[in-house]
Design an enzyme around this catalytic site. Structure first.
Site, PDB file in Angstrom:
ATOM      1  N   MET A   1       0.920  -1.292  -0.094  1.00  0.00           N
ATOM      2  CA  MET A   1       0.419  -0.199   0.160  1.00  0.00           C
ATOM      3  C   MET A   1       1.150   1.519  -0.177  1.00  0.00           C
ATOM      4  O   MET A   1       1.508   1.734   0.629  1.00  0.00           O
ATOM      5  CB  MET A   1      -0.516   0.248   1.615  1.00  0.00           C
ATOM      6  CG  MET A   1      -1.793  -0.701   1.632  1.00  0.00           C
ATOM      7  SD  MET A   1      -2.330  -1.129   2.920  1.00  0.00           S
ATOM      8  CE  MET A   1      -3.113   0.510   3.074  1.00  0.00           C
TER       9      MET A   1
ATOM     10  N   GLY B   1       1.412   4.702   4.106  1.00  0.00           N
ATOM     11  CA  GLY B   1       1.954   3.501   3.241  1.00  0.00           C
ATOM     12  C   GLY B   1       2.182   2.053   4.772  1.00  0.00           C
ATOM     13  O   GLY B   1       2.809   2.214   5.098  1.00  0.00           O
ATOM     14  N   SER B   2       2.495   1.123   3.502  1.00  0.00           N
ATOM     15  CA  SER B   2       2.650  -0.004   4.006  1.00  0.00           C
ATOM     16  C   SER B   2       2.002  -0.965   3.392  1.00  0.00           C
ATOM     17  O   SER B   2       2.354  -1.436   2.368  1.00  0.00           O
ATOM     18  CB  SER B   2       1.661  -0.160   5.263  1.00  0.00           C
ATOM     19  OG  SER B   2       0.132   0.743   4.829  1.00  0.00           O
ATOM     20  N   ARG B   3       1.414  -2.422   4.137  1.00  0.00           N
ATOM     21  CA  ARG B   3       2.064  -3.743   3.760  1.00  0.00           C
ATOM     22  C   ARG B   3       0.697  -4.527   4.497  1.00  0.00           C
ATOM     23  O   ARG B   3       0.338  -4.477   5.892  1.00  0.00           O
ATOM     24  CB  ARG B   3       3.323  -4.026   3.631  1.00  0.00           C
ATOM     25  CG  ARG B   3       3.179  -5.471   2.414  1.00  0.00           C
ATOM     26  CD  ARG B   3       3.806  -6.023   2.564  1.00  0.00           C
ATOM     27  NE  ARG B   3       4.478  -6.957   3.388  1.00  0.00           N
ATOM     28  CZ  ARG B   3       5.432  -8.102   3.087  1.00  0.00           C
ATOM     29  NH1 ARG B   3       7.149  -7.124   3.261  1.00  0.00           N
ATOM     30  NH2 ARG B   3       5.092  -8.726   3.896  1.00  0.00           N
TER      31      ARG B   3
END
Length: 213
Positions: free
Chosen positions: A96, A182-184
């Site tokens: 993301m 932002g990330s995952r």
């Protein structure tokens, strides 16, 4: 497929953004008022106003028309990797970016059996070692058995906000949590279920089908 495709047009703000958004918006409003007295305040008002606008965009939470499938994407983003796991499951990792919607959704209906916070680092979410980042591990009891989903914080996203706790019942596509910036998000497909997405493919939370039927 864009972040806000397959949607009714109504957009709300994500739960859990107040500690970030309210102080910034208040500072932007205050400096805008002070600009009327002294134009030098515009040096502060302009960037604060832009930052407030950016945060309103970052923390949008659009309504979605659910897609069709046994397992739907829990996150907006891009499929970063698809990896077979030693126990027979398949991990689908979705990256993301700061431009994606940051609200995550239940990939299928069931019961939340555990929500575990795991302390860790803050490497960029696209880094191969980001598995050791700050994360929240979810387990759902579903018609397909146990489904594991992991929210992973990135270099900027240092706060994961779960909306539910163990024992909650969820419907497919229900909002379950937020990762700031932002990330995952990783989802583990049960043994015998193959992914319907490919590396590099864009996903929309609650819309994109993850599994082959």
């Amino acid at each position: 497929m864009s972040d806000d495709s397959a949607k009714p047009s109504r957009v709300r703000l994500a739960r859990g953004v107040s500690p970030w958004l309210l102080p910034t918006a208040a500072a932007a409003a205050a400096t805008a008022l002070l600009t009327r007295r002294d134009r030098r305040w515009a040096l502060a008002a302009a960037p604060l106003g832009a930052l407030t606008g950016g945060m309103l965009w970052f923390f949008r939470d659009p309504d979605r028309t659910p897609g069709r499938g046994r397992i739907l994407s829990p996150a907006d983003g891009v499929v970063q990797s698809i990896d077979p796991w030693p126990d027979g499951r398949t991990r689908v990792a979705i990256f993301m970016s700061p431009l994606n919607v940051h609200v995550n959704r239940a990939p299928l209906a069931g019961n939340v059996t555990s929500v575990q916070h795991v302390a860790g680092g803050f490497l960029p979410a696209f880094n191969k070692d980001s598995d050791q980042n700050e994360r929240v591990v979810w387990h759902f009891e579903t018609a397909l058995g146990d489904i594991e989903m992991v929210q992973i914080a990135g270099a900027v996203a240092r706060r994961i906000v779960p909306y539910l706790s163990a024992g909650a019942k969820v419907t497919q596509t229900e909002r379950i949590g937020l990762i700031r910036f932002g990330s995952r998000v990783d989802i583990y497909l049960p043994e015998g279920i193959s992914p319907a997405v490919t590396v590099g493919e864009k996903t929309v939370a609650g819309v994109t089908r993850i599994d082959h039927g």
